[in-house]
Design a protein around this motif. Structure first.
Motif, mmCIF file in Angstrom:
data_model
loop_
_atom_site.group_PDB
_atom_site.id
_atom_site.type_symbol
_atom_site.label_atom_id
_atom_site.label_comp_id
_atom_site.label_asym_id
_atom_site.label_seq_id
_atom_site.Cartn_x
_atom_site.Cartn_y
_atom_site.Cartn_z
ATOM 1 N N HIS A 583 -47.950 -14.909 82.805
ATOM 2 C CA HIS A 583 -47.650 -15.385 84.158
ATOM 3 C C HIS A 583 -48.918 -15.371 85.010
ATOM 4 O O HIS A 583 -49.833 -14.577 84.779
ATOM 5 C CB HIS A 583 -46.612 -14.494 84.829
ATOM 6 C CG HIS A 583 -45.299 -14.421 84.116
ATOM 7 N ND1 HIS A 583 -44.637 -15.530 83.651
ATOM 8 C CD2 HIS A 583 -44.512 -13.344 83.795
ATOM 9 C CE1 HIS A 583 -43.501 -15.155 83.082
ATOM 10 N NE2 HIS A 583 -43.410 -13.831 83.141
ATOM 11 N N GLU A 584 -48.920 -16.221 86.023
ATOM 12 C CA GLU A 584 -50.053 -16.229 86.955
ATOM 13 C C GLU A 584 -49.749 -15.485 88.243
ATOM 14 O O GLU A 584 -50.671 -15.021 88.921
ATOM 15 C CB GLU A 584 -50.459 -17.675 87.282
ATOM 16 C CG GLU A 584 -51.173 -18.370 86.122
ATOM 17 C CD GLU A 584 -51.959 -19.588 86.576
ATOM 18 O OE1 GLU A 584 -51.526 -20.241 87.549
ATOM 19 O OE2 GLU A 584 -52.997 -19.880 85.969
ATOM 20 N N ALA A 585 -48.473 -15.411 88.612
ATOM 21 C CA ALA A 585 -48.147 -14.789 89.893
ATOM 22 C C ALA A 585 -46.745 -14.199 89.859
ATOM 23 O O ALA A 585 -45.870 -14.645 89.106
ATOM 24 C CB ALA A 585 -48.255 -15.810 91.018
ATOM 25 N N MET A 586 -46.545 -13.193 90.707
ATOM 26 C CA MET A 586 -45.231 -12.580 90.891
ATOM 27 C C MET A 586 -44.955 -12.485 92.385
ATOM 28 O O MET A 586 -45.846 -12.197 93.188
ATOM 29 C CB MET A 586 -45.180 -11.195 90.245
ATOM 30 C CG MET A 586 -46.137 -10.181 90.845
ATOM 31 S SD MET A 586 -46.341 -8.677 89.826
ATOM 32 C CE MET A 586 -44.646 -8.152 89.594
ATOM 33 N N ASP A 587 -43.707 -12.762 92.751
ATOM 34 C CA ASP A 587 -43.298 -12.726 94.158
ATOM 35 C C ASP A 587 -41.953 -12.021 94.228
ATOM 36 O O ASP A 587 -40.982 -12.459 93.599
ATOM 37 C CB ASP A 587 -43.189 -14.154 94.707
ATOM 38 C CG ASP A 587 -43.023 -14.190 96.225
ATOM 39 O OD1 ASP A 587 -43.136 -13.117 96.854
ATOM 40 O OD2 ASP A 587 -42.787 -15.278 96.768
#
Length: 665
Positions: A583-587
């Motif tokens: 993954h590139e990002a987590m929110d």
């Protein structure tokens, strides 16, 4: 039981000299960690069974928690037990060292911790105690099968206790990182606060990194100067200075939705601006940075010197001066106790006094023998640190919590809260037996723990001096010659010291823009209502980690150092999870954030921080009365929550496929 003489390792020191140092150390060091050291050196665990029923002590954490009065003075063991432990150490230890036991397994560790503290230690505490005492490093929880690429870079804002820790741990985990520090040196709070008497009010042997113990502390509570020296030593040891850009202030951070990166604009001291990109941003700014300068009429007309404690002028000479100090928090009491012997007159202006308790160790130096034991006896330091943590942590969790039935008929919040109240009142009356006027002025009108409890560094003693005057008031006006208080009294002055603390800021001093162009300041209502998941992550701001964020401070005990280690550990685990899963990002999901904060508010509603009298507690609460600083959980609970991210609580962004469209999450 083993009775052979035990060797304790090699050294370049002359053997006779080392023997002398060893026996001198045995005669002064703490008997509980000394016993643990004997177990390590001999490998003989029957010592635990022999001394467990005898090594009893009335500790503050014990009687505070139960609400019972101690039968023996806190901090003292039976004399015969102490003598027996020392005699056994003189018999079995010699000056060339070995640790036969090593790191105890969890079951044995629990037995040893119970004896070392003379208290019940439940199994749930074993992991946090092993780490925080320094027996083991923080254990990675997310599997590490893939290394981060150089492109997966991290920007850290601030080089204080959290930023330094983040740099070390990010580097060890293989992440490329850069730290931006607005000042010209590391240290954060401890580079900024250089006022006379500046000191840490958490025990020095605990208020330090668990992975970098320091046996050489000169005092049990370190001065700010010594703590700053410790942090500089850590930076040198781990070689992270080359990754810190000093005199470089972060102006803004903007999340680029289409590229899954943060664009960070920085400005150097000469006004040059640069734009950097990183996959993640870690704010290590703390919450108290900008000095709180009171808006008082006539400040600009004063003919002398006005100085805030956070902007101290090293060249300011107070000798023979008429000095007025505004404030009575931790900073004020340290300043007053430190300068009282230098000034011609000292006027202390107090708007709202704190509860102040005695603590002899605040000013005590560490004996040379204790230092030697910390540096040389097997695992003595770790057990000494464990006790420092234990009696200043979750033993105190009950203190700010309200017992509804008790509170109906008492000023205090609970039997445990009453013990703190009585300790503070006894200390107050003992210092001013013939001054009911001072007792009245120094008695707070709120329950203990509504404000931070202060350990007396000599403040009360200073107030008894003939040239010192206490005013229960604030500033109404400043004139060229001095100060007019809100009681209408004129106080002449050459120097005005503002010990008025800091403005509460959770990252909102930086223009942080998340998804859809929404700013963090907007989401947090100008900073007045900050809310975060675990005190770290905010919906709409992917890969942004706010350390020391809202509702994360361990206000019932321990110190900022454990918060630093908890948050940095969690951040590394989150970043590794992204790497492991491509993954590139987590929110964090908005519903998860809201649910977490509902639980926070429900828990805090049972504390003195949000009940009658708490409106005077300064920075703990926002304008609507919500407690935004304290963490509602026990330290062990919060530490456990931060071991690893829960994937179900997040939305993830993946790299865009070759055709440019964003991939599935």
């Amino acid at each position: 039981m083993m009775t052979e003489t035990i060797s304790l390792g090699s050294s370049a020191e002359d053997l006779e000299d080392r023997e002398s140092r060893l026996h001198a150390a045995i005669d002064v060091c703490d008997p509980a960690p000394l016993l643990m050291s004997l177990v390590h050196a001999t490998g003989d665990t029957t010592l635990l069974d022999e001394f467990a029923p005898r090594l009893t002590i009335s500790e503050p954490g014990n009687h505070y928690r139960t609400g019972t009065r101690p039968t023996t003075p806190p901090g003292q063991y039976p004399d015969d037990v102490v003598a027996d432990i020392r005699a056994r150490a003189h018999e079995l230890l010699t000056p060339d060292a070995d640790d036969r036991l090593g790191v105890p397994d969890p079951e044995l560790f629990l037995r040893m911790a119970t004896v070392a503290t003379s208290e019940r230690v439940d199994e749930e505490f074993v992991p946090i105690l092993r780490e925080q005492a320094g027996f083991v490093l923080s254990e990675r929880c997310v599997p590490v099968t893939r290394k981060p690429t150089p492109e997966f870079s991290v920007i850290v804002i601030g080089a204080g206790i959290v930023g330094i820790n983040a740099a070390i741990k990010l580097g060890e985990a293989g992440f490329t990182y850069r730290v931006f520090e607005a000042r010209d040196e590391i240290g954060g709070t401890w580079s900024r606060n250089t006022y006379p008497g500046a000191a840490v009010d958490t025990p020095s042997h605990y208020y330090s990194y668990s992975f970098e113990l320091n046996p050489g502390w000169s005092k049990y509570y370190p001065t700010g100067t010594e703590y700053q020296k410790y942090l500089k030593g850590v930076v040198d040891t781990y070689g992270i200075a080359e990754n810190i850009s000093f005199r470089t202030r972060v102006q803004s951070a903007r999340w680029l939705d289409d590229q899954h990166v943060w664009e960070v604009t920085v400005e150097s001291a000469d006004g040059t601006r640069e734009v950097h990109r990183a996959k993640a941003v870690v704010t290590a700014l703390g919450m108290l940075n900008s000095p709180n300068i009171p808006d008082v009429e006539g400040m600009h007309t004063f003919g002398g010197t006005i100085v805030h404690t956070a902007e101290w002028d090293e060249n300011l000479d107070l000798t023979g001066k008429r000095v007025v100090v505004l404030g009575t928090g931790c900073t004020s009491v340290q300043v007053v106790a430190s300068i009282v012997d230098r000034v011609e007159s000292l006027d202390v202006v107090v708007r709202s006094p704190h509860w102040i308790v005695p603590e002899k160790a605040v000013v005590n130096e560490v004996p040379d023998g204790e230092k030697w034991a910390l540096a040389h006896l097997p695992r003595y330091h770790e057990w000494f640190r464990l006790r420092s943590y234990w009696f200043a942590s979750d033993n105190l969790y009950v203190m700010p919590r309200i017992d509804p039935e008790w509170a109906k008929t008492h000023f205090s919040a609970s039997p445990a809260n009453e013990m703190v109240l009585q300790t503070a009142l006894n200390h107050l009356h003992a210092n001013f037996p013939d001054r009911p006027d001072l007792v009245e002025k120094l008695t707070p009108d709120f329950r203990p723990y509504s404000k931070r409890i202060i350990k007396d560094p000599g403040f009360y003693a200073a107030l008894t001096r003939d040239h010192v005057t206490l005013h229960r008031a604030s500033f109404r006006e400043v004139t060229p010659e001095g100060v007019i208080t809100t009681e209408g009294e004129f106080v002449p002055a050459d120097v005005i010291v503002l010990a008025t603390g800091f403005k509460l800021e959770f990252t909102t001093s930086i223009d942080v823009v998340g998804t859809g162009g929404r700013t963090l300041a907007e989401q947090w209502k100008g900073g007045d209502d900050p809310r975060a998941y675990l005190g770290i992550q905010v919906s709409g701001f992917p890969n942004l980690f706010v350390t020391a964020g809202p509702n994360s401070a361990p206000n019932h005990g321990a110190g900022h150092n454990i918060l630093s280690e908890e948050h940095v550990h969690y951040i590394v685990e989150c970043l590794q999870y992204l790497v492991e899963n491509g993954h590139e990002a987590m929110d964090v999901r908005q519903d998860v954030l809201e649910q977490y904060n509902r639980k926070v508010d429900e828990a805090l509603d049972k504390t003195v921080w949000v009940h009658p009298g708490a409106e005077t507690n300064g920075y703990y609460r926002n304008s609507e009365g919500r407690a935004v600083v304290p963490c509602p959980w026990r330290l062990v609970d919060y530490w456990t929550l931060l071991r690893a991210p829960n994937p179900e609580h997040f939305e993830f962004s993946d790299p865009a496929p070759a055709d440019g469209r964003e991939g599935p999450s």
